[in-house]
Design a protein around this motif. Structure first.
Motif, PDB file in Angstrom:
ATOM      1  N   GLY A  20       0.796  -1.219   0.000  1.00  0.00           N
ATOM      2  CA  GLY A  20       0.000   0.000   0.000  1.00  0.00           C
ATOM      3  C   GLY A  20       0.828   1.268   0.000  1.00  0.00           C
ATOM      4  N   LEU A  21       2.126   1.136   0.256  1.00  0.00           N
ATOM      5  CA  LEU A  21       3.008   2.302   0.274  1.00  0.00           C
ATOM      6  C   LEU A  21       3.583   2.482  -1.125  1.00  0.00           C
ATOM      7  CD1 LEU A  21       2.628   1.757   3.288  1.00  0.00           C
ATOM      8  CD2 LEU A  21       5.024   2.324   3.641  1.00  0.00           C
ATOM      9  N   GLN A  22       3.010   3.413  -1.863  1.00  0.00           N
ATOM     10  CA  GLN A  22       3.373   3.603  -3.260  1.00  0.00           C
ATOM     11  C   GLN A  22       3.978   4.982  -3.488  1.00  0.00           C
ATOM     12  OE1 GLN A  22      -0.138   2.751  -5.576  1.00  0.00           O
ATOM     13  NE2 GLN A  22      -0.354   0.682  -4.745  1.00  0.00           N
ATOM     14  N   ASP A  23       4.637   5.127  -4.641  1.00  0.00           N
ATOM     15  CA  ASP A  23       5.270   6.401  -5.029  1.00  0.00           C
ATOM     16  C   ASP A  23       6.289   6.845  -3.984  1.00  0.00           C
ATOM     17  OD1 ASP A  23       3.582   6.503  -7.286  1.00  0.00           O
ATOM     18  OD2 ASP A  23       1.995   7.416  -6.098  1.00  0.00           O
ATOM     19  N   VAL A  24       7.126   5.898  -3.564  1.00  0.00           N
ATOM     20  CA  VAL A  24       8.141   6.191  -2.551  1.00  0.00           C
ATOM     21  C   VAL A  24       9.229   7.085  -3.149  1.00  0.00           C
ATOM     22  CG1 VAL A  24       9.888   5.173  -1.044  1.00  0.00           C
ATOM     23  CG2 VAL A  24       7.695   4.015  -1.371  1.00  0.00           C
ATOM     24  N   ILE A  25       9.622   8.127  -2.415  1.00  0.00           N
ATOM     25  CA  ILE A  25      10.702   8.997  -2.879  1.00  0.00           C
ATOM     26  C   ILE A  25      11.809   9.042  -1.824  1.00  0.00           C
ATOM     27  CG2 ILE A  25       9.040  10.448  -4.112  1.00  0.00           C
ATOM     28  CD1 ILE A  25       9.879  12.669  -2.026  1.00  0.00           C
ATOM     29  N   SER A  26      13.023   9.292  -2.288  1.00  0.00           N
ATOM     30  CA  SER A  26      14.155   9.457  -1.382  1.00  0.00           C
ATOM     31  C   SER A  26      14.131  10.877  -0.831  1.00  0.00           C
ATOM     32  CB  SER A  26      15.463   9.197  -2.130  1.00  0.00           C
ATOM     33  OG  SER A  26      16.571   9.471  -1.298  1.00  0.00           O
ATOM     34  N   VAL A  27      14.088  11.003   0.491  1.00  0.00           N
ATOM     35  CA  VAL A  27      14.028  12.317   1.126  1.00  0.00           C
ATOM     36  C   VAL A  27      15.429  12.845   1.408  1.00  0.00           C
ATOM     37  CG1 VAL A  27      13.277  13.578   3.187  1.00  0.00           C
ATOM     38  CG2 VAL A  27      11.745  11.923   2.103  1.00  0.00           C
ATOM     39  N   CYS A  28      16.257  12.043   2.093  1.00  0.00           N
ATOM     40  CA  CYS A  28      17.605  12.507   2.417  1.00  0.00           C
ATOM     41  C   CYS A  28      18.475  11.334   2.838  1.00  0.00           C
ATOM     42  CB  CYS A  28      17.573  13.566   3.526  1.00  0.00           C
ATOM     43  SG  CYS A  28      17.021  12.935   5.132  1.00  0.00           S
TER      44      CYS A  28
END
Length: 345
Positions: free
Chosen positions: A7-15
């Motif tokens: 369910g956790l989609q469109d994950v982006i790298s924050v830092c």
């Protein structure tokens, strides 16, 4: 992430190198829905890692549990952005992604931090049996709250020095929620004391994930009895060989004797029940199923602009709380539908 928390989609790298009280976290990832994923990268061959890696990752998670949105944002903006200028605020990092409204995003992050609903990933270049057993023991004794996973990166390279690397990730440990617990790890043994459960907690028939927990939290907000009734319905459907698949929605699925899986309906987190997928691979049978389901719900079958049929009540896909007293009728419709596949033999 599909194998860990679908369910956790469109994950982006924050830092990278997020400064926390207990040290620097290797990588922080987030989703536009305010979900949080932390990643610690280690070399499994390092003997010291075998003793400390899980404790270290859990220390980072514990530090996050003590934060709120404002303190997390401050820490993020002081972190490593690979030489790039940091954003003005955390919310700006999602750019053109389909992100929640800012106040909803802040609320979601605060809620996940407060409840400890985050994903903790430990990634390495190989596995260690003792380490994997340690995680299995930790998961089997602790309660549920955050998801922990071990991921192995298998690294391959061609015979030539300038050949590129091929890196294949593999999930080693089964993942499910771990409740906040007191965890002690030393050279000889690990000891886990789970937090006590509350008498008002809803008993689930199976281990739950962050994805499913968030879904049931939303259902609880729609009607206090809805989570219990949905779970009882899920248990009853299991006797028919039906399984539940959590992604962005709750999907009710079945593998027929032949052909592709059938979706009997899916419930979005806003509570809306859609049944248009029921006819995708079995048009004639699916149409009969929808007709019977509409009758059970005192509704009707509507055809949308794309030609897909779905069950509606008062012209709209129903909210699941409005039909929760008809779950037994839905069960009978599904059971009768399944029997048609065997009548053809």
């Amino acid at each position: 992430m599909d194998q860990i928390e679908p369910g956790l989609q469109d994950v982006i790298s924050v830092c990278m190198e997020l400064k926390l009280p207990c040290g620097s976290l290797d990588n922080l990832f987030m989703t536009p829905d305010g979900d949080i994923i932390i990643v610690e990268v280690k070399l499994w061959r390092n003997p010291e890692m075998r003793r400390t890696v899980i404790a270290q990752a859990l220390d980072y998670a514990t530090d996050l549990f003590g934060m709120d949105y404002e303190s997390l944002e401050k820490a993020v903006l002081k972190s490593d952005f690979n030489g790039q200028k940091p954003p003005t605020q955390l919310y700006d990092m999602f750019g053109d992604a389909e992100v929640l409204a800012e106040h909803d995003f802040v609320d979601a992050v605060n809620r996940n931090l407060k409840k400890g609903q985050i994903v903790v990933l430990v990634v390495g270049d190989g596995t260690n049996t003792n380490l994997e057993n340690l995680v299995d023991g930790l998961q089997s004794h602790a309660g549920f709250h955050f998801t922990f996973a071990l991921i192995e990166l298998e690294v391959f390279r061609g015979e030539q020095a300038n050949d590129e690397f091929l890196i294949i990730p593999r999930t080693l440990a089964k993942t499910y929620l771990i409740e906040r617990a007191i965890i002690q790890i030393d050279d000889q043994r690990s000891q886990v004391s789970a937090a006590p459960t509350t008498s008002g907690a809803v008993a689930a028939s199976a281990r739950i994930s962050i994805t499913s927990q968030q879904f049931f939290d939303d259902m609880q907000a729609r009607h206090p009895e809805l989570p219990n009734k949905l779970k009882a319905f899920m248990d009853k459907l299991e006797t028919l060989g039906i399984y539940i698949e959590f992604k962005k929605s709750l999907n009710i699925k079945w593998n027929p004797p032949s052909g592709k899986p059938i979706n009997f309906g899916y419930v979005n987190r806003n509570g809306q029940l859609w049944t248009d997928a029921a006819t995708w691979f079995v048009l004639e049978k699916g149409q009969k199923y929808l007709d019977q389901l509409a009758k059970a719900f005192d509704g009707e079958v509507i055809i949308n602009d794309n030609g897909n049929r779905y069950v509606a009540i008062n012209g709209k896909a129903p909210r699941v709380e409005t039909i929760m007293d008809k779950f037994d009728d839905w069960y009978e419709v599904i059971k009768a539908y399944q029997e048609t596949f065997y009548d053809d033999d």
